[in-house]
Design an enzyme around this catalytic site. Sequence first.
Site, PDB file in Angstrom:
ATOM      1  N   GLY A  85     -12.299 -59.048  28.168  1.00 34.51           N
ATOM      2  CA  GLY A  85     -10.935 -60.536  28.180  1.00 34.51           C
ATOM      3  C   GLY A  85     -11.509 -61.214  29.234  1.00 34.51           C
TER       4      GLY A  85
ATOM      5  N   TYR B  47     -11.178 -49.424  19.328  1.00 29.36           N
ATOM      6  CA  TYR B  47     -11.673 -50.558  18.912  1.00 29.36           C
ATOM      7  C   TYR B  47     -12.031 -51.385  20.353  1.00 29.36           C
ATOM      8  CZ  TYR B  47     -11.105 -55.345  19.308  1.00 29.36           C
ATOM      9  OH  TYR B  47     -10.401 -57.209  19.823  1.00 29.36           O
TER      10      TYR B  47
ATOM     11  N   ASN C 142      -6.982 -53.010  36.154  1.00 25.37           N
ATOM     12  CA  ASN C 142      -6.657 -52.822  34.327  1.00 25.37           C
ATOM     13  C   ASN C 142      -5.587 -51.283  34.266  1.00 25.37           C
ATOM     14  OD1 ASN C 142      -9.137 -51.328  32.362  1.00 25.37           O
ATOM     15  ND2 ASN C 142      -7.391 -52.729  31.958  1.00 25.37           N
ATOM     16  N   GLY C 143      -5.221 -51.957  33.236  1.00 22.12           N
ATOM     17  CA  GLY C 143      -3.959 -51.252  33.206  1.00 22.12           C
ATOM     18  C   GLY C 143      -2.269 -52.336  32.491  1.00 22.12           C
TER      19      GLY C 143
ATOM     20  N   CYS D 116      -8.956 -55.709  29.602  1.00 20.47           N
ATOM     21  CA  CYS D 116      -8.980 -56.415  30.795  1.00 20.47           C
ATOM     22  C   CYS D 116     -10.257 -55.479  31.553  1.00 20.47           C
ATOM     23  CB  CYS D 116      -8.280 -56.246  32.309  1.00 20.47           C
ATOM     24  SG  CYS D 116      -6.690 -57.564  31.664  1.00 20.47           S
TER      25      CYS D 116
HETATM   26  P1  AMP Z   1      -5.169 -58.354  12.499  1.00 19.52           P
HETATM   27  O1  AMP Z   1      -6.051 -59.712  11.852  1.00 19.52           O
HETATM   28  O2  AMP Z   1      -3.500 -58.967  12.733  1.00 19.52           O
HETATM   29  O3  AMP Z   1      -4.606 -57.448  11.185  1.00 19.52           O
HETATM   30  O4  AMP Z   1      -5.461 -57.614  13.471  1.00 19.52           O
HETATM   31  C1  AMP Z   1      -7.267 -56.759  12.769  1.00 19.52           C
HETATM   32  C2  AMP Z   1      -8.309 -57.021  13.919  1.00 19.52           C
HETATM   33  O5  AMP Z   1      -7.743 -56.989  15.109  1.00 19.52           O
HETATM   34  C3  AMP Z   1      -9.264 -55.647  13.820  1.00 19.52           C
HETATM   35  O6  AMP Z   1     -10.324 -56.470  12.769  1.00 19.52           O
HETATM   36  C4  AMP Z   1      -9.201 -55.521  15.014  1.00 19.52           C
HETATM   37  O7  AMP Z   1     -10.860 -55.346  15.734  1.00 19.52           O
HETATM   38  C5  AMP Z   1      -9.080 -56.187  15.828  1.00 19.52           C
HETATM   39  N1  AMP Z   1      -7.178 -56.151  16.948  1.00 19.52           N
HETATM   40  C6  AMP Z   1      -7.263 -54.506  17.147  1.00 19.52           C
HETATM   41  N2  AMP Z   1      -6.592 -54.274  18.440  1.00 19.52           N
HETATM   42  C7  AMP Z   1      -6.974 -55.537  19.051  1.00 19.52           C
HETATM   43  C8  AMP Z   1      -6.097 -55.756  20.667  1.00 19.52           C
HETATM   44  N3  AMP Z   1      -5.186 -55.258  20.630  1.00 19.52           N
HETATM   45  N4  AMP Z   1      -6.639 -56.879  20.610  1.00 19.52           N
HETATM   46  C9  AMP Z   1      -8.090 -57.982  20.031  1.00 19.52           C
HETATM   47  N5  AMP Z   1      -7.669 -57.737  19.085  1.00 19.52           N
HETATM   48  C10 AMP Z   1      -7.277 -56.805  18.614  1.00 19.52           C
END
Ligand code: AMP
Length: 456
Positions: A28, A245, A102-103, A2
């Site tokens: 978000g 990220y 946010n948090g 968020c």
């Molecule tokens: P996965 O496919 O489940 O391994 O997710 C990895 C991908 O999700 C990577 O390309 C990251 O850029 C992205 N990612 C990592 N952490 C998050 C998060 N908390 N929320 C959304 N996307 C994420």
Amino acid sequence: MCAIVGVYGSKNASKIAYYSLFAMQHRGQESTGISSADGSRIHLIKKRGKVADVFDEKNMGLLTGDCAIGHNRYSTAGADSILDAQPVFARYKLGEISVAHNGNLVNKDEVRERLIENGAIFQTDMDTENIVHLIAKSKEDKLIDRIKDMLTKIEGAYCLAIQSRSKMFVVRDRFGIRPLSLGRLKDGGWIVASETCAFDLVGAEFVRDVKPGEMLIFDEEFEGDYISEQIFEPDYHPCAFEYIYFARPDSIIDGKNVYAMRLEMGKRLAKETPADVDLVLPVPDSGVAAARGYAEGLGAPFEMGIVRNHYVGRTFIEPLQEIRDAKVKQKLSPIKHLIEGKKIAIIDDSLVRGTTSRQIVKMLKDAGAAEVHMRIAAPEIKFPCRYGIDTPTKEELISSSKSPEEIAELIGATSVGFLSVEGLVDALGHDRSYSLVSFDGNYFAGGCAESPGCSS
Ligand code: AMP
């Protein structure tokens, strides 16, 4: 996850909040809202959808006043009703109040149980509603004292923008887990935002980060200035995942540019886990900066060998696995003639469930890659974050139970390599004690791997 924004002392307060939320849309996309205060009333508009879809000339016209706070919401799976949109508005003994958060509060359930015991009723499952109730139930006479009272009862990660009909209060938790910066607008007004990329869009000048444990108070009485109070002893632990990220590459968090940090993580990754390859490709867009660093570290060519379709949202946001699977293909597609017959290193910023990487490896192999070496510019995610990054349960985190070799086998890659925790800290710098909870399971601000997450 968020985003929050707060604007004070500007005749364009709600427009500035709008553009700030627009710049922070990546934090978000599920719902968005702005409330404005004109001295005698608070006006609120919030809806499901993205910033550009929710607001238009007509409804923005209702958001009058020189103070506005706003919020972009990234929901945790399942809880995506309109009731969960923020800011949260209420009428109480001292008048009207609006809160954007946010948090993630780690003692949400205990606080809520106590409030319910005492007759409180709730409309949502959000921890932010606890904050409003605690302020409303406080016995203090003045709002500032009620806020301080509330702050003694909540634990965890929070950046808050709280608005009354004529004042604005901004608070960052004592660990400073989520980012929050203060800027000055050209017309003399003030702005606080989760990320500095908001300042760049609205032409605000960066002043400083809000300190951990600090409260900023904005009031007409201060004649264009604000007052700062250090409410809690700081114990600074900024979130490493913002750099890995979450934040936008052009943002500056705690004096460090996010892009530069990602580049450095990529370089360290090349040192720690090199691969004998012809080409380095990023997973767009999240892996671009790290892949540049990896290619530089390796001395190998870098190519944008996967094209991203920008009309699809972030895949992870979909709560259902089937939708997530289909969306990866909708979103990413390989440039075959670059890839055919080549040994490829493919770089992403993080590996969560393994969904994206499995599909990407298959995509590259189908495009004729001879070898596919997956490299992740972050350490293995073994624990769910309880401080505002939406991560699934421990069981769903592939690295919580599988080694890099087992993951390589599962996703069909030639090899898989991660950045070490030490490598990450080397890249970010040793001047801070970062929150590394997803990697080391050190829940320093309370909560645990088993408690359900609820990011606001
Ligand atoms: P996965 O496919 O489940 O391994 O997710 C990895 C991908 O999700 C990577 O390309 C990251 O850029 C992205 N990612 C990592 N952490 C998050 C998060 N908390 N929320 C959304 N996307 C994420």
